[in-house]
Scaffold this motif. Structure first.
Motif, PDB file in Angstrom:
ATOM      1  N   ASP A   1      -8.452 -18.610  -2.865  1.00 23.58           N
ATOM      2  CA  ASP A   1      -7.759 -19.240  -1.741  1.00 23.58           C
ATOM      3  C   ASP A   1      -6.315 -18.771  -1.643  1.00 23.58           C
ATOM      4  O   ASP A   1      -5.795 -18.537  -0.549  1.00 23.58           O
ATOM      5  CB  ASP A   1      -7.805 -20.766  -1.881  1.00 23.58           C
ATOM      6  CG  ASP A   1      -9.225 -21.311  -1.738  1.00 23.58           C
ATOM      7  OD1 ASP A   1     -10.073 -20.577  -1.196  1.00 23.58           O
ATOM      8  OD2 ASP A   1      -9.474 -22.443  -2.175  1.00 23.58           O
ATOM      9  N   GLY A   2      -5.647 -18.667  -2.790  1.00 27.57           N
ATOM     10  CA  GLY A   2      -4.260 -18.223  -2.768  1.00 27.57           C
ATOM     11  C   GLY A   2      -4.128 -16.808  -2.238  1.00 27.57           C
ATOM     12  O   GLY A   2      -3.274 -16.526  -1.377  1.00 27.57           O
ATOM     13  N   TYR A   3      -4.964 -15.903  -2.725  1.00 26.49           N
ATOM     14  CA  TYR A   3      -4.931 -14.527  -2.243  1.00 26.49           C
ATOM     15  C   TYR A   3      -5.289 -14.457  -0.758  1.00 26.49           C
ATOM     16  O   TYR A   3      -4.716 -13.647  -0.016  1.00 26.49           O
ATOM     17  CB  TYR A   3      -5.909 -13.671  -3.043  1.00 26.49           C
ATOM     18  CG  TYR A   3      -5.406 -13.244  -4.404  1.00 26.49           C
ATOM     19  CD1 TYR A   3      -4.079 -13.425  -4.768  1.00 26.49           C
ATOM     20  CD2 TYR A   3      -6.264 -12.670  -5.327  1.00 26.49           C
ATOM     21  CE1 TYR A   3      -3.616 -13.037  -6.009  1.00 26.49           C
ATOM     22  CE2 TYR A   3      -5.808 -12.274  -6.579  1.00 26.49           C
ATOM     23  CZ  TYR A   3      -4.487 -12.460  -6.914  1.00 26.49           C
ATOM     24  OH  TYR A   3      -4.029 -12.066  -8.155  1.00 26.49           O
ATOM     25  N   ALA A   4      -6.238 -15.274  -0.320  1.00 28.89           N
ATOM     26  CA  ALA A   4      -6.635 -15.266   1.086  1.00 28.89           C
ATOM     27  C   ALA A   4      -5.464 -15.677   1.983  1.00 28.89           C
ATOM     28  O   ALA A   4      -5.236 -15.087   3.046  1.00 28.89           O
ATOM     29  CB  ALA A   4      -7.821 -16.198   1.315  1.00 28.89           C
ATOM     30  N   THR A   5      -4.719 -16.695   1.567  1.00 32.39           N
ATOM     31  CA  THR A   5      -3.557 -17.136   2.337  1.00 32.39           C
ATOM     32  C   THR A   5      -2.508 -16.037   2.409  1.00 32.39           C
ATOM     33  O   THR A   5      -1.921 -15.775   3.471  1.00 32.39           O
ATOM     34  CB  THR A   5      -2.950 -18.404   1.715  1.00 32.39           C
ATOM     35  OG1 THR A   5      -3.933 -19.428   1.691  1.00 32.39           O
ATOM     36  CG2 THR A   5      -1.751 -18.884   2.519  1.00 32.39           C
ATOM     37  N   VAL A   6      -2.251 -15.378   1.284  1.00 31.90           N
ATOM     38  CA  VAL A   6      -1.275 -14.287   1.253  1.00 31.90           C
ATOM     39  C   VAL A   6      -1.709 -13.154   2.171  1.00 31.90           C
ATOM     40  O   VAL A   6      -0.909 -12.603   2.935  1.00 31.90           O
ATOM     41  CB  VAL A   6      -1.098 -13.772  -0.191  1.00 31.90           C
ATOM     42  CG1 VAL A   6      -0.245 -12.506  -0.215  1.00 31.90           C
ATOM     43  CG2 VAL A   6      -0.467 -14.845  -1.053  1.00 31.90           C
ATOM     44  N   LEU A   7      -2.977 -12.796   2.110  1.00 32.88           N
ATOM     45  CA  LEU A   7      -3.467 -11.685   2.921  1.00 32.88           C
ATOM     46  C   LEU A   7      -3.310 -11.978   4.411  1.00 32.88           C
ATOM     47  O   LEU A   7      -2.848 -11.124   5.180  1.00 32.88           O
ATOM     48  CB  LEU A   7      -4.937 -11.390   2.573  1.00 32.88           C
ATOM     49  CG  LEU A   7      -5.506 -10.098   3.151  1.00 32.88           C
ATOM     50  CD1 LEU A   7      -6.506  -9.476   2.174  1.00 32.88           C
ATOM     51  CD2 LEU A   7      -6.220 -10.351   4.479  1.00 32.88           C
ATOM     52  N   GLU A   8      -3.680 -13.176   4.837  1.00 32.30           N
ATOM     53  CA  GLU A   8      -3.571 -13.501   6.259  1.00 32.30           C
ATOM     54  C   GLU A   8      -2.114 -13.597   6.697  1.00 32.30           C
ATOM     55  O   GLU A   8      -1.783 -13.265   7.847  1.00 32.30           O
ATOM     56  CB  GLU A   8      -4.314 -14.798   6.564  1.00 32.30           C
ATOM     57  CG  GLU A   8      -5.825 -14.674   6.433  1.00 32.30           C
ATOM     58  CD  GLU A   8      -6.397 -13.542   7.282  1.00 32.30           C
ATOM     59  OE1 GLU A   8      -5.952 -13.371   8.437  1.00 32.30           O
ATOM     60  OE2 GLU A   8      -7.269 -12.809   6.774  1.00 32.30           O
ATOM     61  N   ALA A   9      -1.234 -14.038   5.801  1.00 33.19           N
ATOM     62  CA  ALA A   9       0.195 -14.037   6.127  1.00 33.19           C
ATOM     63  C   ALA A   9       0.683 -12.603   6.345  1.00 33.19           C
ATOM     64  O   ALA A   9       1.461 -12.326   7.275  1.00 33.19           O
ATOM     65  CB  ALA A   9       0.985 -14.718   5.019  1.00 33.19           C
ATOM     66  N   LEU A  10       0.230 -11.674   5.506  1.00 30.80           N
ATOM     67  CA  LEU A  10       0.607 -10.277   5.664  1.00 30.80           C
ATOM     68  C   LEU A  10       0.055  -9.685   6.954  1.00 30.80           C
ATOM     69  O   LEU A  10       0.714  -8.868   7.608  1.00 30.80           O
ATOM     70  CB  LEU A  10       0.113  -9.467   4.464  1.00 30.80           C
ATOM     71  CG  LEU A  10       0.926  -9.624   3.178  1.00 30.80           C
ATOM     72  CD1 LEU A  10       0.203  -8.964   2.008  1.00 30.80           C
ATOM     73  CD2 LEU A  10       2.320  -9.032   3.334  1.00 30.80           C
ATOM     74  N   VAL A  11      -1.145 -10.096   7.331  1.00 29.60           N
ATOM     75  CA  VAL A  11      -1.713  -9.634   8.603  1.00 29.60           C
ATOM     76  C   VAL A  11      -0.792 -10.020   9.754  1.00 29.60           C
ATOM     77  O   VAL A  11      -0.487  -9.208  10.640  1.00 29.60           O
ATOM     78  CB  VAL A  11      -3.121 -10.225   8.810  1.00 29.60           C
ATOM     79  CG1 VAL A  11      -3.601  -9.988  10.245  1.00 29.60           C
ATOM     80  CG2 VAL A  11      -4.111  -9.617   7.829  1.00 29.60           C
ATOM     81  N   ARG A  12      -0.319 -11.248   9.740  1.00 24.61           N
ATOM     82  CA  ARG A  12       0.568 -11.704  10.827  1.00 24.61           C
ATOM     83  C   ARG A  12       1.904 -10.967  10.801  1.00 24.61           C
ATOM     84  O   ARG A  12       2.463 -10.656  11.857  1.00 24.61           O
ATOM     85  CB  ARG A  12       0.766 -13.213  10.726  1.00 24.61           C
ATOM     86  CG  ARG A  12      -0.492 -14.012  11.073  1.00 24.61           C
ATOM     87  CD  ARG A  12      -0.211 -15.501  11.155  1.00 24.61           C
ATOM     88  NE  ARG A  12       0.061 -16.075   9.835  1.00 24.61           N
ATOM     89  CZ  ARG A  12      -0.871 -16.573   9.037  1.00 24.61           C
ATOM     90  NH1 ARG A  12      -2.142 -16.543   9.396  1.00 24.61           N
ATOM     91  NH2 ARG A  12      -0.543 -17.106   7.870  1.00 24.61           N
ATOM     92  N   THR A  13       2.412 -10.667   9.601  1.00 21.13           N
ATOM     93  CA  THR A  13       3.682  -9.936   9.544  1.00 21.13           C
ATOM     94  C   THR A  13       3.535  -8.529  10.131  1.00 21.13           C
ATOM     95  O   THR A  13       4.460  -8.027  10.781  1.00 21.13           O
ATOM     96  CB  THR A  13       4.200  -9.821   8.101  1.00 21.13           C
ATOM     97  OG1 THR A  13       3.267  -9.080   7.305  1.00 21.13           O
ATOM     98  CG2 THR A  13       4.443 -11.189   7.493  1.00 21.13           C
TER      99      THR A  13
END
Length: 386
Positions: free
Chosen positions: A256-268
């Motif tokens: 879950d933590g990695y998934a949140t980080v990945l989607e945040a990077l997608v938005r950036t």
């Protein structure tokens, strides 16, 4: 020819050295090849030597076909492949018994099974519906009338043996826990984010690298797709995997933590694309004047985000607690720079509301970028603490 042969031999030797020395793509590939060969051999032994089946190749073929990167994918492919074979054999049997073993029956079998093979639930195994039906039809025609149903049933049994053998081998011999795949996917996006940030600071400091920047933006969607696939592989590697229950296993059972980080990077990455478009349009249409301090502050803010992205690009579960703390500090520093940036824009009286000037967009994008970095940092910290 000799030189080419030596180069290929050297490349092969290097590939195997990496497979033996490092738990990466090469080692996973070598293990998968070895397990596929073992599963095929065991399936052939059961089908040919124990069962003395007339078409024993169905068993090893099935074993190799369903052997996938993770246990979850192997089970999923086994179910879909078995379902496709059962449907294909059943359709062929019904039509052949009704119409006889002539070409009209074959034509109808082909038509019906090719249509069923398009069913989305079968996924990539849909093509096996007509394939199984064609092999079954050939078996039906070649077998004696009183032995046809037994031969067709044997085909299904051989497929089940192959799938069961592949799954058993996969479970028994080093089923992979692909935690590093998630980190690799995040690293892909984080390094792309760092590259776009570096290009933006160069643009702000009037050191243009337009072609390189455009190239990075053109590959964004492909990088996002690859990163999401890597995360999905890591998540699937846990399902049905007995290693997660072994004493002393340190790996994660949730991402879950990695998934949140990945989607945040997608938005950036999407926000950086918007920021670059604004900068490019501004350079083409306007001359700069009276905004030097603002632009220098903005470049420093992007430098702070670049350092944040570089830490994310080197994410490692063995060093995750320390990295999470460092990311938290970097996010706080970037937040302070963002706040100073907004105050500087107001102090200089820059036209933030003018849609033809980039200042308002730059301030908004700075806030959005910082919020995504803070969200990624908080997600990792909470995940480590939990």
């Amino acid at each position: 020819m000799t030189k080419i042969f030596r180069e290929r031999l050297h490349g092969t030797a290097h590939w195997w050295r990496r497979a033996l020395a490092w738990s990466g793509h090469e080692r996973h590939t070598a293990l998968l090849i070895g397990k596929s060969a073992l599963a095929a051999t065991l399936a052939w032994f059961v089908a040919h030597h124990l069962m003395q089946a007339q078409s024993p190749a169905f068993a090893p073929f099935s074993a190799v076909l369903v052997m996938q990167t993770t246990v979850y994918q192997s089970v999923l492919h086994s179910l879909r492949y078995t379902g496709a074979v059962v449907v294909g054999v059943a359709v062929q049997t019904a039509l052949a018994l009704t119409l006889g073993p002539g070409w009209p029956a074959f034509a109808l079998v082909a038509l019906v099974t090719l249509g069923i093979g398009r069913w989305a639930k079968l996924g990539s195994q849909g093509a096996q519906v007509p394939t199984a039906a064609f092999f079954a039809f050939a078996t039906f025609v070649a077998a004696e009338p009183g032995d046809r149903l037994a031969q067709l049933g044997q085909i299904v049994l051989l497929v089940l043996i192959g799938c069961a053998t592949a799954t058993a081998v996969h479970l028994a011999l080093v089923p992979p826990m692909r935690h590093r795949s998630a980190e690799f996917g995040i690293g892909i996006l984080a390094r792309a984010f760092a590259g776009l940030l570096a290009d933006a600071t160069s643009a702000l400091r009037e050191e243009e690298r337009g072609e390189e920047r455009t190239g990075r933006l053109d590959h964004t969607d492909a990088l996002i797709a690859q990163a999401r696939a890597d995360l999905r592989t890591a998540q699937e590697s846990v399902s049905f995997n007995p290693r997660r229950y072994l004493r002393g296993h340190r790996g994660h059972t949730s991402f879950d933590g990695y998934a949140t980080v990945l989607e945040a990077l997608v938005r950036t990455l999407y926000q950086m694309a918007s920021l670059h478009r604004s900068l490019d349009q501004w350079h083409e249409e306007h001359e700069r004047h009276g905004d030097g301090a603002f632009l220098r502050n903005y470049a420093r803010f992007l430098d702070a985000l670049q350092e944040f992205a570089q830490v994310l690009g080197d994410l490692d579960e063995d060093r995750l607690p320390g990295q999470a703390r460092r990311l938290g500090r970097l996010a706080e520093e970037a937040g302070e720079l963002r706040h100073a940036l907004a105050e500087e824009a107001v102090r200089q009286g820059l036209p933030l509301a003018d849609p033809s000037r980039p200042y308002g967009v730059l301030v908004v994008e700075a806030t959005r970028l910082w919020e995504e970095c803070r969200r990624a940092s908080d997600a990792l910290r909470q995940w480590v603490e939990s």
